[in-house]
Scaffold this active site. Sequence first.
Site, mmCIF file in Angstrom:
data_model
loop_
_atom_site.group_PDB
_atom_site.id
_atom_site.type_symbol
_atom_site.label_atom_id
_atom_site.label_comp_id
_atom_site.label_asym_id
_atom_site.label_seq_id
_atom_site.Cartn_x
_atom_site.Cartn_y
_atom_site.Cartn_z
ATOM 1 N N GLU A 32 0.850 -1.193 0.000
ATOM 2 C CA GLU A 32 0.000 0.000 0.000
ATOM 3 C C GLU A 32 0.884 1.240 0.000
ATOM 4 O O GLU A 32 2.108 1.143 -0.050
ATOM 5 C CB GLU A 32 -0.964 -0.038 1.193
ATOM 6 C CG GLU A 32 -1.980 -1.174 1.050
ATOM 7 C CD GLU A 32 -3.001 -1.232 2.159
ATOM 8 O OE1 GLU A 32 -3.119 -0.260 2.931
ATOM 9 O OE2 GLU A 32 -3.681 -2.260 2.266
ATOM 10 N N HIS A 148 -8.713 9.658 4.183
ATOM 11 C CA HIS A 148 -8.396 8.653 3.161
ATOM 12 C C HIS A 148 -8.658 9.273 1.793
ATOM 13 O O HIS A 148 -9.709 9.856 1.565
ATOM 14 C CB HIS A 148 -9.242 7.391 3.346
ATOM 15 C CG HIS A 148 -8.706 6.227 2.568
ATOM 16 N ND1 HIS A 148 -8.802 6.158 1.193
ATOM 17 C CD2 HIS A 148 -8.038 5.119 2.955
ATOM 18 C CE1 HIS A 148 -8.216 5.042 0.782
ATOM 19 N NE2 HIS A 148 -7.741 4.395 1.825
ATOM 20 N N ARG A 194 -0.663 9.049 2.356
ATOM 21 C CA ARG A 194 -2.070 9.444 2.232
ATOM 22 C C ARG A 194 -2.291 10.947 2.318
ATOM 23 O O ARG A 194 -3.146 11.492 1.626
ATOM 24 C CB ARG A 194 -2.898 8.759 3.323
ATOM 25 C CG ARG A 194 -3.083 7.306 3.038
ATOM 26 C CD ARG A 194 -3.919 6.628 4.084
ATOM 27 N NE ARG A 194 -4.080 5.237 3.695
ATOM 28 C CZ ARG A 194 -4.711 4.328 4.408
ATOM 29 N NH1 ARG A 194 -5.258 4.664 5.559
ATOM 30 N NH2 ARG A 194 -4.812 3.096 3.992
ATOM 31 N N HIS A 255 -10.990 9.554 8.032
ATOM 32 C CA HIS A 255 -10.836 8.096 8.057
ATOM 33 C C HIS A 255 -10.292 7.549 9.378
ATOM 34 O O HIS A 255 -10.772 6.541 9.875
ATOM 35 C CB HIS A 255 -9.905 7.694 6.915
ATOM 36 C CG HIS A 255 -9.664 6.221 6.804
ATOM 37 N ND1 HIS A 255 -10.693 5.316 6.680
ATOM 38 C CD2 HIS A 255 -8.516 5.488 6.795
ATOM 39 C CE1 HIS A 255 -10.196 4.092 6.594
ATOM 40 N NE2 HIS A 255 -8.888 4.168 6.682
ATOM 41 N N ARG A 290 -0.647 7.989 9.762
ATOM 42 C CA ARG A 290 -0.567 6.525 9.770
ATOM 43 C C ARG A 290 -0.370 5.973 8.356
ATOM 44 O O ARG A 290 -1.049 6.385 7.417
ATOM 45 C CB ARG A 290 -1.869 5.966 10.342
ATOM 46 C CG ARG A 290 -1.954 4.461 10.380
ATOM 47 C CD ARG A 290 -3.313 4.020 10.899
ATOM 48 N NE ARG A 290 -4.348 4.243 9.916
ATOM 49 C CZ ARG A 290 -4.925 3.287 9.186
ATOM 50 N NH1 ARG A 290 -4.567 2.036 9.350
ATOM 51 N NH2 ARG A 290 -5.852 3.567 8.310
HETATM 52 C C1 LIG Z 1 -13.684 1.333 5.822
HETATM 53 C C2 LIG Z 1 -12.427 1.120 6.632
HETATM 54 C C3 LIG Z 1 -11.370 0.397 6.097
HETATM 55 C C4 LIG Z 1 -10.209 0.204 6.839
HETATM 56 N N1 LIG Z 1 -9.190 -0.523 6.291
HETATM 57 C C5 LIG Z 1 -8.097 -0.770 7.027
HETATM 58 C C6 LIG Z 1 -7.047 -1.588 6.505
HETATM 59 O O1 LIG Z 1 -7.125 -2.064 5.379
HETATM 60 N N2 LIG Z 1 -5.972 -1.822 7.292
HETATM 61 C C7 LIG Z 1 -5.860 -1.301 8.554
HETATM 62 O O2 LIG Z 1 -4.870 -1.554 9.235
HETATM 63 N N3 LIG Z 1 -6.838 -0.519 9.065
HETATM 64 C C8 LIG Z 1 -7.941 -0.246 8.338
HETATM 65 N N4 LIG Z 1 -8.926 0.547 8.854
HETATM 66 C C9 LIG Z 1 -8.782 1.067 10.215
HETATM 67 C C10 LIG Z 1 -9.115 -0.026 11.213
HETATM 68 O O3 LIG Z 1 -10.187 -0.797 10.720
HETATM 69 C C11 LIG Z 1 -9.515 0.570 12.558
HETATM 70 O O4 LIG Z 1 -8.525 1.460 12.990
HETATM 71 C C12 LIG Z 1 -9.663 -0.547 13.570
HETATM 72 O O5 LIG Z 1 -10.667 -1.448 13.179
HETATM 73 C C13 LIG Z 1 -10.023 0.025 14.932
HETATM 74 O O6 LIG Z 1 -10.173 -1.073 15.799
HETATM 75 P P1 LIG Z 1 -10.549 -0.843 17.293
HETATM 76 O O7 LIG Z 1 -10.709 -2.213 17.876
HETATM 77 O O8 LIG Z 1 -9.630 0.116 17.935
HETATM 78 O O9 LIG Z 1 -11.980 -0.108 17.235
HETATM 79 P P2 LIG Z 1 -13.345 -0.583 16.555
HETATM 80 O O10 LIG Z 1 -13.144 -1.764 15.692
HETATM 81 O O11 LIG Z 1 -13.972 0.657 15.973
HETATM 82 O O12 LIG Z 1 -14.194 -1.077 17.789
HETATM 83 C C14 LIG Z 1 -14.593 -0.171 18.788
HETATM 84 C C15 LIG Z 1 -15.788 -0.782 19.489
HETATM 85 O O13 LIG Z 1 -16.064 -0.023 20.670
HETATM 86 C C16 LIG Z 1 -17.460 0.196 20.739
HETATM 87 N N5 LIG Z 1 -17.700 1.415 21.528
HETATM 88 C C17 LIG Z 1 -17.529 2.718 21.171
HETATM 89 N N6 LIG Z 1 -17.852 3.536 22.192
HETATM 90 C C18 LIG Z 1 -18.227 2.724 23.232
HETATM 91 C C19 LIG Z 1 -18.675 2.965 24.569
HETATM 92 N N7 LIG Z 1 -18.804 4.202 25.075
HETATM 93 N N8 LIG Z 1 -18.976 1.885 25.348
HETATM 94 C C20 LIG Z 1 -18.855 0.605 24.866
HETATM 95 N N9 LIG Z 1 -18.432 0.318 23.609
HETATM 96 C C21 LIG Z 1 -18.126 1.374 22.809
HETATM 97 C C22 LIG Z 1 -17.913 0.318 19.290
HETATM 98 O O14 LIG Z 1 -19.286 0.038 19.186
HETATM 99 C C23 LIG Z 1 -17.050 -0.748 18.626
HETATM 100 O O15 LIG Z 1 -17.668 -2.012 18.706
HETATM 101 C C24 LIG Z 1 -10.101 0.752 8.135
HETATM 102 C C25 LIG Z 1 -11.167 1.482 8.679
HETATM 103 C C26 LIG Z 1 -12.320 1.665 7.935
HETATM 104 C C27 LIG Z 1 -13.463 2.457 8.537
#
Ligand SMILES: Cc1cc2nc3c(=O)[nH]c(=O)nc-3n(C[C@H](O)[C@H](O)[C@H](O)COP(=O)(O)OP(=O)(O)OC[C@H]3O[C@@H](n4cnc5c(N)ncnc54)[C@H](O)[C@@H]3O)c2cc1C
Length: 295
Positions: A32, A148, A194, A255, A290
Amino acid sequence: VLTWEAPARIADLVRLGVPFDTIDGQIQLGREAAHSRARILHAGGDATGYSIEESLRQRVLEMGIEARERTILREIRPRSSGPPETIVSAADGSGVETLDPRPLVLATGGAGSLYRQSTNPSVTTGDGVAVAFRAGAIVSDLEFFQFHPTVFYRPGAPRFLITEALRGEGAVLRNVEGARFLPSIHPDGELAPRDVVSRAIAAEIQRTGHPCVYLDATEIPRDRIVTRFPSVCRFLATFGLDPARDRIPVAPVAHYMIGGVSTDTDGRTSLSGIYAGGEVASTGVHGANRLGSNS
Ligand SMILES: Cc1cc2nc3c(=O)[nH]c(=O)nc-3n(C[C@H](O)[C@H](O)[C@H](O)COP(=O)(O)OP(=O)(O)OC[C@H]3O[C@@H](n4cnc5c(N)ncnc54)[C@H](O)[C@@H]3O)c2cc1C
């Protein structure tokens, strides 16, 4: 940690059942923007996040780990030592209760929903940062929010992310006049970092007065696009577009939250008994920008 420990953590994910895509028995690697070599794993073509999350969810269920869905973190009250008091409730605010996690790990994700246009799901409301900040935690780098560059543009349509891996496979960006504009801006062209690509697109949009630019993947063989990017193909088909034939209208949108709750290398925040991981954490590893797939 990121470079030396990643292979062992990926082996953990494989052991936990994540079906990463392989070729001739070896894990397939992609490249990428601003990457110096192919190092990105994927699963289900372009459904990697879903595959990882679903595999881990299954293991949690099998292991009988208690999971409380639709339970919202409201407040944390640090104590001078030991874990903080943690206040949760149901989504509608009812059923408030105090938990005593040992330790508390914040993993509430980013804050893309603060922006009018974002690739993020609606749950990205920055709750973890707000709750931790109110409890006195150090937060940092909140001014850095990644845009993004290539998100599907059509008024009223969902802001679907057209993966950078498509540019890694050779897709190029063209303005409304059909001309490429990135090679004159950065030696890596479409695979520049990016922020460079997003700024260049924003400048083209401003200069031409046209609301988007176009991602041109028509030089990539159709069978390669179909097997490697099934979700992109499915999404575009609903708008009558075929990436092997048509240029895809794209524009930059919010993003990824680069800043967040400050942690050390082991995920410790400045508050006793509270850790943070994932997008809510500000570890410093992303600098101000990032690299794709480093989350
Ligand atoms: C469309 C898209 C494509 C992407 N592609 C890539 C990629 O190819 N490669 C890469 O490395 N990254 C990618 N990313 C970024 C990556 O997906 C995210 O940074 C990562 O999934 C974040 O993970 P996380 O576990 O920190 O949070 P999340 O997966 O967002 O999970 C957070 C959770 O906490 C919950 N939550 C929020 N507030 C509260 C609260 N107050 N109380 C209880 N629960 C709560 C939410 O409901 C959610 O379930 C992409 C992001 C998007 C949107």
